[in-house]
Design an enzyme around this catalytic site. Sequence first.
Site, PDB file in Angstrom:
ATOM      1  N   LYS A 119      49.075  43.835  44.087  1.00 33.58           N
ATOM      2  CA  LYS A 119      49.006  44.699  42.907  1.00 33.58           C
ATOM      3  C   LYS A 119      48.418  46.061  43.264  1.00 33.58           C
ATOM      4  CE  LYS A 119      48.723  40.773  39.757  1.00 33.58           C
ATOM      5  NZ  LYS A 119      47.843  39.863  39.001  1.00 33.58           N
TER       6      LYS A 119
ATOM      7  N   GLN B 234      41.910  39.112  37.106  1.00 34.26           N
ATOM      8  CA  GLN B 234      42.732  38.147  37.826  1.00 34.26           C
ATOM      9  C   GLN B 234      42.301  36.717  37.496  1.00 34.26           C
ATOM     10  OE1 GLN B 234      45.431  38.813  39.893  1.00 34.26           O
ATOM     11  NE2 GLN B 234      45.700  36.592  39.801  1.00 34.26           N
TER      12      GLN B 234
ATOM     13  N   ASP C 105      47.622  43.230  30.825  1.00 37.57           N
ATOM     14  CA  ASP C 105      48.241  41.912  30.952  1.00 37.57           C
ATOM     15  C   ASP C 105      48.786  41.407  29.609  1.00 37.57           C
ATOM     16  OD1 ASP C 105      48.516  40.847  33.502  1.00 37.57           O
ATOM     17  OD2 ASP C 105      46.406  40.289  33.644  1.00 37.57           O
TER      18      ASP C 105
END
Length: 301
Positions: A54, A98, A121
């Site tokens: 990422k 994460q 997200d």
Amino acid sequence: MSTSKLIDGKAASARVLKQVRDEVARLSADGVFPALAVILVGQDPASQVYVRNKILRAEEAGIKSLEYRLSAETSQGELLQLIADLNADNAVNGILLQLPLPEHIEEARALQAIAPGKDVDGFHSENVGGLSQGRDVLTPCTPSGCMQLLEEACGDLSGKHAVVIGRSNIVGKPMAALLLRAHCSVTVVHSRSVDAKALCRQADIVVAAVGRPRMIDASWLKPGAVVIDVGINRIEEDGRSKLVGDVDFNSALPQVSAITPVPGGVGPMTIAILMKNTVTAAVQQAHAQRVSSEAACLSIS
């Protein structure tokens, strides 16, 4: 193998990242510099790989990346304080936490602490609710990437019957909501469904997100169906480790009109959409700050 049937996630993600780079360049010229903060708690090996990828994609797109690598012993309070600090920092546009988190940290509480406008997200309840209501909000990256692949493969999705296999908060439920927004008729199949195979055989579109290697074979699929395989499962086969999807690719290939491979299908799109969401968040925040400044000037005058 018929390459004409393959939905190329690598090529599609490259197109998205090109658009992101162009938008970042335009924003930078206007004094807006998109920035993504990535938080990793603990030493989970797969998470470390994901975070590295990422950050690499962010740098390639011209997005500033900020890494926060915390020990597995980090308390919930310490994590929530970091998130609060990042929420308050106008130089940070997106916050990615994460997953998975260590067991002593409440995942839902941590995700809920991220400001909805920085929740790249798309997991905050305000964004989840907005998606279900059809509002323009930040949406989860993997389902959004699946939608882009479907639209490129199928064109107009209106009226098609889509079956989503799996009902997770991360993929299954938002995938169903996005398909509904595209005017599909949607069925969600899960572990309690009666005759799941028969339901899937009716589908024009099948999105497999169940986390069971090669569970879906040709007997589950209508001839000519379009299949999006979200599964990433590591198995041992012929003495070596390999990645396979939730769909038995070799069995399904003769039956379908189009299918994503694993790897090289949905995976690259997830990170590309994360970058796109970060830029979207930066644009929205810059607009909000501009409106706020203009309102302050008017009140003073």
